[in-house]
Design an enzyme around this catalytic site. Structure first.
Site, PDB file in Angstrom:
ATOM      1  N   SER A 413       0.813  -1.212   0.000  1.00 57.22           N
ATOM      2  CA  SER A 413       0.000   0.000   0.000  1.00 57.22           C
ATOM      3  C   SER A 413       0.847   1.262   0.000  1.00 57.22           C
ATOM      4  O   SER A 413       0.330   2.356  -0.232  1.00 57.22           O
ATOM      5  CB  SER A 413      -0.921   0.012   1.228  1.00 57.22           C
ATOM      6  N   HIS A 434      -2.754  -3.141  -5.543  1.00 58.26           N
ATOM      7  CA  HIS A 434      -3.109  -2.733  -4.185  1.00 58.26           C
ATOM      8  C   HIS A 434      -4.617  -2.871  -3.992  1.00 58.26           C
ATOM      9  O   HIS A 434      -5.395  -2.024  -4.415  1.00 58.26           O
ATOM     10  CB  HIS A 434      -2.656  -1.293  -3.924  1.00 58.26           C
ATOM     11  N   GLU A 446      -5.812  -0.286  -6.927  1.00 54.34           N
ATOM     12  CA  GLU A 446      -4.744   0.570  -7.433  1.00 54.34           C
ATOM     13  C   GLU A 446      -3.730  -0.308  -8.157  1.00 54.34           C
ATOM     14  O   GLU A 446      -3.140  -1.200  -7.552  1.00 54.34           O
ATOM     15  CB  GLU A 446      -4.049   1.313  -6.284  1.00 54.34           C
ATOM     16  N   ASN A 484      -3.081   6.539  -0.472  1.00 47.03           N
ATOM     17  CA  ASN A 484      -2.442   6.664   0.835  1.00 47.03           C
ATOM     18  C   ASN A 484      -1.483   7.843   0.905  1.00 47.03           C
ATOM     19  O   ASN A 484      -1.258   8.397   1.982  1.00 47.03           O
ATOM     20  CB  ASN A 484      -1.718   5.361   1.199  1.00 47.03           C
TER      21      ASN A 484
END
Length: 698
Positions: A413, A434, A446, A484
């Site tokens: 991540s 991800h 992702e 993130n």
């Protein structure tokens, strides 16, 4: 013109030819209108058939024309509808595959309708924050009854043509497109020979002697008020169908049009249309053509039988793909299998899955403690603990045992995908996948493109994402990728505010009222506070000058990791995920402030929301500028589908566009001049666009 015209045995056939779904763009509308005029003026033509060429009757309006000059260019769809209404020769709509939105409204305006079985029939405008704007809410109740029409209009539900025989369709023909056309021509000839008055749905009176229709409307109004308070379209859909019941046809059409015009310019509809188009844009990679060859993915392996690994394994198994799940010990595998079995059992209990189907899906997952068991996998997804050293060990082993051409994916991540790829001899085969937790539920994926990731690998993963029901968004390599990376300043702001006087519950409540599914502190407790703690520790080591709020470290030092320990920013009872404000956390905050000489102050909900949302926007501007995301809508798709950003606001970047980037920039500068202003340096892209009067989403 994107239509064709011919005459067969005295029947004019107007064929829509605007692939792939015969969208009713301006050229198609003009072609239909011209065909009707030609047929009306030709004494040899006794009747008319309207049919779609190719794969559909019509998928409806071309939403790319909304808010453009073509949207108001004559003829409008309503003009075509009126031309059908005024037609003195019988018109038969021949429907196959799809009749949705404006396409269904077109068919409703015809005198007769026939279809092939299995055709999908719907008025899905509500899903774009709209309602049918060419008489659909007035004609459909007259065709199939108020209650059933209300359900279709308010939900956008798709029904099959064969379920509407005797109401919407006079006949459903077995066979292919040619059989449908032949049957429609024969029907048209028959009604022309009969010479009867032409039936028009506008002339049908809706009877409600027992009040059941009004009761259905009242129940629907209560339901949308309860379940969809932030979306105006369902409410107006109910009102428009009620108008069909209570008003003369022309008055009802006028009311429907007023509702449509109000909705098409509403921020909620713009947000939903943005999401619709943004999902399609996300599938496009500028330097990866649509015809790029893809690799065959028939068997998958997942490394790590923890929460993420289990969810990923279930995702593939649910799509019918066999999975080998690998972990280091039999005990770990047993826990993983039991967790998956429990998950499927809950789905069966809730009626979402049959017991037989649950067993079939679980049977597609095979456990192993031997890395060599992945040797026949076409794709291997690493889902071990978020630690670079551990992941590098895994990738070295995979490089040894994976077959040539296998794709090696990491579920990381935040970590540097290129550093993982360098541990292998096949960097072109390495990609980031991800998934979001729970992986078998969350829609976002992702796809992280490394410096050497092959174009065929990217194309393969993007195609696979659709197969497993995910929305894939491509990100370039950086710490945290798109989601993130932007989330870090968001969480920092939440923690700075708590240090300075807000409470976790106040911050969560403010952003949840704004529309987030879950506030930052509830989110952190759910994900595990120790996860973000580990990331902070890594960054402390990598970037000694980095500054974070320290209160989160204090919380973790006390062992308050969140729901998993029944104590985080909130307290949790055993077996209960309900967050309860914690007296211990309140005391920790009070002690922390006193120790650090912080005088607590009051935060308004508006300030809380602005700090959190504009932290995302400012971070998103940086993500966009350095190419981590290809387009602003990609960022919005990530936040709508992976982070609980309210759908009716369209994502952080569209929300900023809606507010006005000049106003956003002014607010960011205000925060820059206050406490912890170093976190608020305006992103260069934000400044550039704001000063030019432009938007993130062009």
């Amino acid at each position: 013109m994107s239509t064709a015209y011919e005459v067969r045995d005295g029947v004019a056939v107007i064929t829509l030819e605007n692939p792939p779904v015969n969208g009713l763009g301006h050229a198609t509308r003009a072609g239909i209108a011209q065909g009707l005029t030609q047929a009306q003026s030709d004494a040899q033509v006794r009747a008319i058939v309207l049919i779609g060429g190719g794969k559909a009757f019509s998928g409806g309006a071309d939403i790319r024309e909304f808010n453009t000059p073509k949207a108001t260019q004559s003829p409008l769809l309503v003009d075509v509808i009126n031309a059908l209404d005024a037609c003195t020769k019988p018109v038969v709509a021949a429907v196959h595959a799809v009749a949705m939105g404006g396409g269904l409204e077109l068919a409703l305006a015809c005198h007769y309708r026939v279809a092939l079985p299995g055709a999908q029939i719907a008025l899905p405008e509500v899903k774009l924050g709209l309602l049918p704007g060419a008489g659909g809410t007035q004609r459909l109740p007259r065709a199939i009854g108020v209650a059933r029409a209300l359900d279709m209009v308010v939900t956008g539900r798709v029904v099959k043509s064969e379920t509407l025989v005797g109401t919407l369709f006079s006949e459903v023909f077995e066979g292919n497109h040619e059989d449908l056309l032949a049957g429609a021509i024969a029907s048209a000839s028959d009604v022309a020979d009969a010479g009867n008055a032409l039936p028009r749905l506008r002339d049908v009176a809706i009877e409600d002697a027992d009040g059941s229709a009004q009761s259905a409307i009242d129940a629907a109004r209560d339901k949308v008020q309860r379940e969809q308070p932030h979306f105006p379209a369902p409410h107006k859909c109910v009102a428009a169908v009620e108008a069909a019941l209570q008003r003369p046809f022309d008055d009802g059409v006028k009311f429907e049009r007023e509702c449509f015009v109000a909705l098409v310019s509403s921020p909620e509809s713009k947000a939903l249309r943005h999401a619709f188009l943004g999902e399609r844009a996300a599938a496009k990679i500028a330097d990866v053509p649509d015809d790029t060859p893809v690799r065959s993915i028939e068997r998958v392996a997942v490394i790590g039988a923890g929460t993420m690994g289990n969810g990923i394994a279930m995702t593939f198994a649910n799509a019918g793909i066999p999975v080998t799940l690998v972990d280091t010990t039999e005990a770990s595998l047993a826990r993983g299998v039991e967790a998956m079995r429990s998950n499927y059992a809950r789905a069966v209990t809730r009626g979402k899955l049959s017991a037989d189907e649950a067993e079939k899906r679980l049977a597609r997952i095979h456990g192993s403690t031997d890395f060599a068991s992945v040797a026949d996998a076409d794709l291997i997804v690493e889902a071990v603990f978020e630690d670079m050293a551990i992941k590098q060990v895994v990738f070295r082993e995979l490089d040894k045992v994976a077959k040539p051409g296998a794709i090696l994916a990491s579920n990381t991540s935040t970590l540097n995908l290129d550093a993982l790829a360098q541990t292998t001899s096949r960097a072109a085969d390495v990609v980031g996948m991800h998934f979001f937790s729970p992986a078998n539920v969350m829609r976002l994926l992702e796809v992280v493109r490394g410096a050497h990731t092959g174009k065929d690998v990217l194309a393969t993963v993007m195609k696979l994402a659709k197969r497993i029901g995910k929305l894939a968004v491509v990100a370039r390599v950086c710490d945290g990728f798109i989601g993130n990376r932007m989330l870090e300043p968001y969480f920092k702001q939440s923690q700075w505010m708590v240090e300075q006087g807000a409470t976790p519950a106040q911050v969560d409540a403010a952003i949840e009222r704004f529309g987030f599914a879950m506030g930052p502190f509830r989110t952190s407790d759910l994900a595990g506070n120790d996860v973000s703690w580990a990331i902070r520790k890594r960054r402390y080591a990598e970037q000694p000058g980095i500054v974070y709020p320290k209160i989160a470290d204090v919380l973790c030092d006390a062992g308050r990791y969140g729901q998993k320990t029944h104590a985080g920013w909130y307290d949790y009872a055993e077996g209960d995920r309900t967050p309860r404000e914690s007296a211990k956390v309140a005391q920790m905050l009070d002690d922390y402030r006193k120790t650090n000489g912080i005088t607590p102050r009051v935060f308004s909900d508006d300030e809380i929301v602005d700090r959190l949302v504009y932290a995302l926007v400012n971070g998103g501007a940086r993500v966009l500028a350095d190419g981590t995301a290809a387009r602003a809508s990609d960022i919005d798709m990530v936040y709508l589908n992976g982070y609980g950003f309210p759908l009716w606001r369209g994502g952080p970047m569209l929300y900023a566009d809606t507010v006005g980037l000049d106003k956003v920039l002014a607010r960011v500068k205000t925060f820059e001049s206050g406490e912890h202003g170093e976190d608020w340096t305006p992103a260069a892209r934000l400044v550039e666009l704001a000063e030019a009067g432009k938007r993130f989403n062009g």
